[in-house]
Design an enzyme around this catalytic site. Structure first.
Site, PDB file in Angstrom:
ATOM      1  CG  HIS A   1      -1.789   1.179   1.349  1.00  0.00           C
ATOM      2  ND1 HIS A   1      -2.947   1.287   0.619  1.00  0.00           N
ATOM      3  CD2 HIS A   1      -1.692   2.322   2.071  1.00  0.00           C
ATOM      4  CE1 HIS A   1      -3.528   2.445   0.902  1.00  0.00           C
ATOM      5  NE2 HIS A   1      -2.788   3.088   1.772  1.00  0.00           N
TER       6      HIS A   1
ATOM      7  CG  ASP B   1     -10.629   4.402   7.727  1.00  0.00           C
ATOM      8  OD1 ASP B   1      -9.957   5.237   8.356  1.00  0.00           O
ATOM      9  OD2 ASP B   1     -10.609   4.312   6.486  1.00  0.00           O
TER      10      ASP B   1
ATOM     11  NE  ARG C   1      -8.201  11.281  10.188  1.00  0.00           N
ATOM     12  CZ  ARG C   1      -7.470  10.407   9.496  1.00  0.00           C
ATOM     13  NH1 ARG C   1      -7.958   9.229   9.169  1.00  0.00           N
ATOM     14  NH2 ARG C   1      -6.236  10.703   9.142  1.00  0.00           N
TER      15      ARG C   1
ATOM     16  CB  SER D   1      -6.894   5.659   8.681  1.00  0.00           C
ATOM     17  OG  SER D   1      -7.455   5.703   7.406  1.00  0.00           O
TER      18      SER D   1
ATOM     19  CE  LYS E   1      -8.207   2.846   4.939  1.00  0.00           C
ATOM     20  NZ  LYS E   1      -8.340   4.170   4.364  1.00  0.00           N
TER      21      LYS E   1
HETATM   22  N1  URA Z   1      -4.850   7.163   3.727  1.00  0.00           N
HETATM   23  C1  URA Z   1      -5.732   6.536   4.527  1.00  0.00           C
HETATM   24  O1  URA Z   1      -6.250   5.490   4.170  1.00  0.00           O
HETATM   25  N2  URA Z   1      -6.040   7.072   5.717  1.00  0.00           N
HETATM   26  C2  URA Z   1      -5.488   8.207   6.145  1.00  0.00           C
HETATM   27  O2  URA Z   1      -5.784   8.633   7.233  1.00  0.00           O
HETATM   28  C3  URA Z   1      -4.575   8.872   5.306  1.00  0.00           C
HETATM   29  C4  URA Z   1      -4.266   8.320   4.097  1.00  0.00           C
END
Ligand code: URA
Ligand code: CA
Length: 438
Positions: free
Chosen positions: A82, A161, A168, A183, A187
């Site tokens: 990622h 999230d 946010r 976050s 995932k």
């Molecule tokens: N990417 C994400 O998935 N979450 C964040 O908080 C920032 C970047």
């Protein structure tokens, strides 16, 4: 659980316990805690931070707020990778086939473009016929049979999230290391991989602008993985200029094919090999970075990487002939050069601005409902440290709608700083952090 007490506790700088963090994540996921209380707690976390234990607890609570993908049917460890997001950052399309060609399974759930950054799903969909929608059984079958698959998410992962990220975004609370780390890692854990490699970008095109913050974010995510029992390796890489030369969906696919065909090299390939080698290490296939990179170089020069990309595109319904003939990809009707207005060294780039220029040409979405034009974008003609003469091309825009293109061209020119002094070229790799480093 009284939310006001939880907010007051964090406001006072005290660590939250598991029950309190559960109430927060669950309340966000189910919509049972009002947004103003969630927002107040997010702001308190921004100011007071969270320790490693709290951050790990928040990650696990967000992960378990929705579905968790079960990849055990594949029967082997799957690795995932990622990136925190950049411009011209096509590493997925380069390294997924190379890593799979080395015998490590890659099961990748990718995303759409966001803001100034591109998304792998949009890039793949620019290949005629290629689909990124499949059910989990098909996904697992393709990973088992082909060795790799890249698709969009099938079930709702991490609804906590999703709710918190949306808040946010509009309350000035994106930039907090525990919030970003939880976050991203929640995932990745929910998408089922056995080992994860994270590319944390730093610089003018990245979420984190300083190397210090980027390294702190990387260490935090590796530490969460260690506490959660999943090996996570993180690399901090430069985003002071677009990573590849091509920015835009079909344009980035073309660049990935050119690299896999051995027609080009460059920073995009270098970073892809560095990340890919760590994926091989995370899967236990290579002992060292050097060994991993040598395996990937062999997959590249033998053409096995490109052959694997063809197999993956075919399995996803796409026209794999684009790998032999990139002119079969969609292309824009017009090109417009952006030229230098003086002689000098390419000394800096506002990479985020360049990403937004590609978006404005139609390569990205401003709202979820916008349609992407797969053909458009821009191709950089210079890199930091190059010397240009007045009138030389800095970039070439690939456009379908002439409206507004000259204004975009002016913004691209303004985003590229030309100096009389020779600049220092920023590094590509700043740090590599593994489970034994935290
Ligand atoms: N990417 C994400 O998935 N979450 C964040 O908080 C920032 C970047
Ligand atoms: Ca709500």
């Amino acid at each position: 659980m009284n939310m006001v007490d939880i907010i007051l506790k964090k406001k006072a700088g005290l660590p939250l316990n598991k029950e309190e963090i559960h109430a927060f994540a669950e309340g966000a996921a189910r919509g049972t805690v009002p947004d103003y209380q969630l927002a107040a707690l997010l702001m308190a976390i921004c100011f007071q931070g969270m320790n490693e234990e709290e951050t790990t607890t928040l990650t696990m609570e967000m992960m378990h707020s929705g579905s968790v993908v079960d990849l055990s049917g594949i029967g082997e460890i799957c690795v995932d990778k990622h990136s925190t997001g950049g411009v011209g950052d096509t590493t997925t399309l380069v390294l997924v086939p190379l890593v799979a060609a080395c015998g490590v399974k890659v099961a990748k759930l990718s995303g759409r473009g966001l803001g100034h950054t591109g998304g792998t799903l949009d890039k793949l969909e620019s290949i005629p016929g290629c689909s990124v929608d499949m059910d989990e059984a098909q996904f697992i079958r393709q990973v088992r049979d082909v060795g790799c698959a890249v698709i969009g998410q099938t079930r709702e992962l991490c609804p906590a999230d999703k709710a918190l990220y949306a808040l946010r975004d509009v309350t000035g609370t994106v930039g907090s290391i525990p919030l970003i780390a939880s976050s991203i890692v929640s995932k990745k854990l929910a998408s089922g991989a056995g080992a994860i490699v994270l590319d944390v970008k730093t610089g003018s095109g990245a979420l984190m602008h300083t190397v210090e913050d980027s390294v702190r974010l990387a260490r935090t995510m590796v530490a969460i993985g260690k506490r959660a029992g999943k090996p996570i390796y993180a690399v901090v890489t430069g985003m002071e200029q677009p990573l590849g030369t091509h920015v835009g969906n079909a344009l980035e696919v073309k660049e990935a094919v050119d690299l896999l065909a051995g027609r080009a090299r460059g920073d995009l390939l270098t970073v892809s090999l560095g990340l890919g080698a760590r994926m091989l290490m995370a899967a236990g296939k290579a002992m060292t970075l050097e060994e991993g990179e040598a395996m990937l170089e062999e997959a590249l020069s033998s053409g096995r990487g490109l052959a694997k990309l063809k197999e993956m595109i075919t399995a996803q319904g796409g026209d794999a002939r684009i790998c032999d003939d990139v002119s079969l990809l969609p292309h824009a009707s017009r090109r417009m050069p952006v030229t230098a207005d003086r002689d000098g060294w390419i000394a800096g780039m506002d990479t985020t601005a360049i990403g937004y220029c590609a978006q404005d040409l139609g390569a990205g979405r401003k709202t979820k409902a916008d349609r992407i034009d797969p053909a458009v974008g821009l191709v950089m003609q210079v890199r930091l440290g190059d010397y240009v003469h007045k009138g030389d091309a800095l970039a070439v825009l690939h456009i379908n709608k002439p409206d507004g293109a000259s204004e975009v061209a002016a913004r691209v020119a303004a985003a590229i700083r030309i100096s009389e002094e020779k600049p220092e070229i920023p590094p590509l790799f700043y740090a590599g952090i593994g489970p034994s480093d935290v």
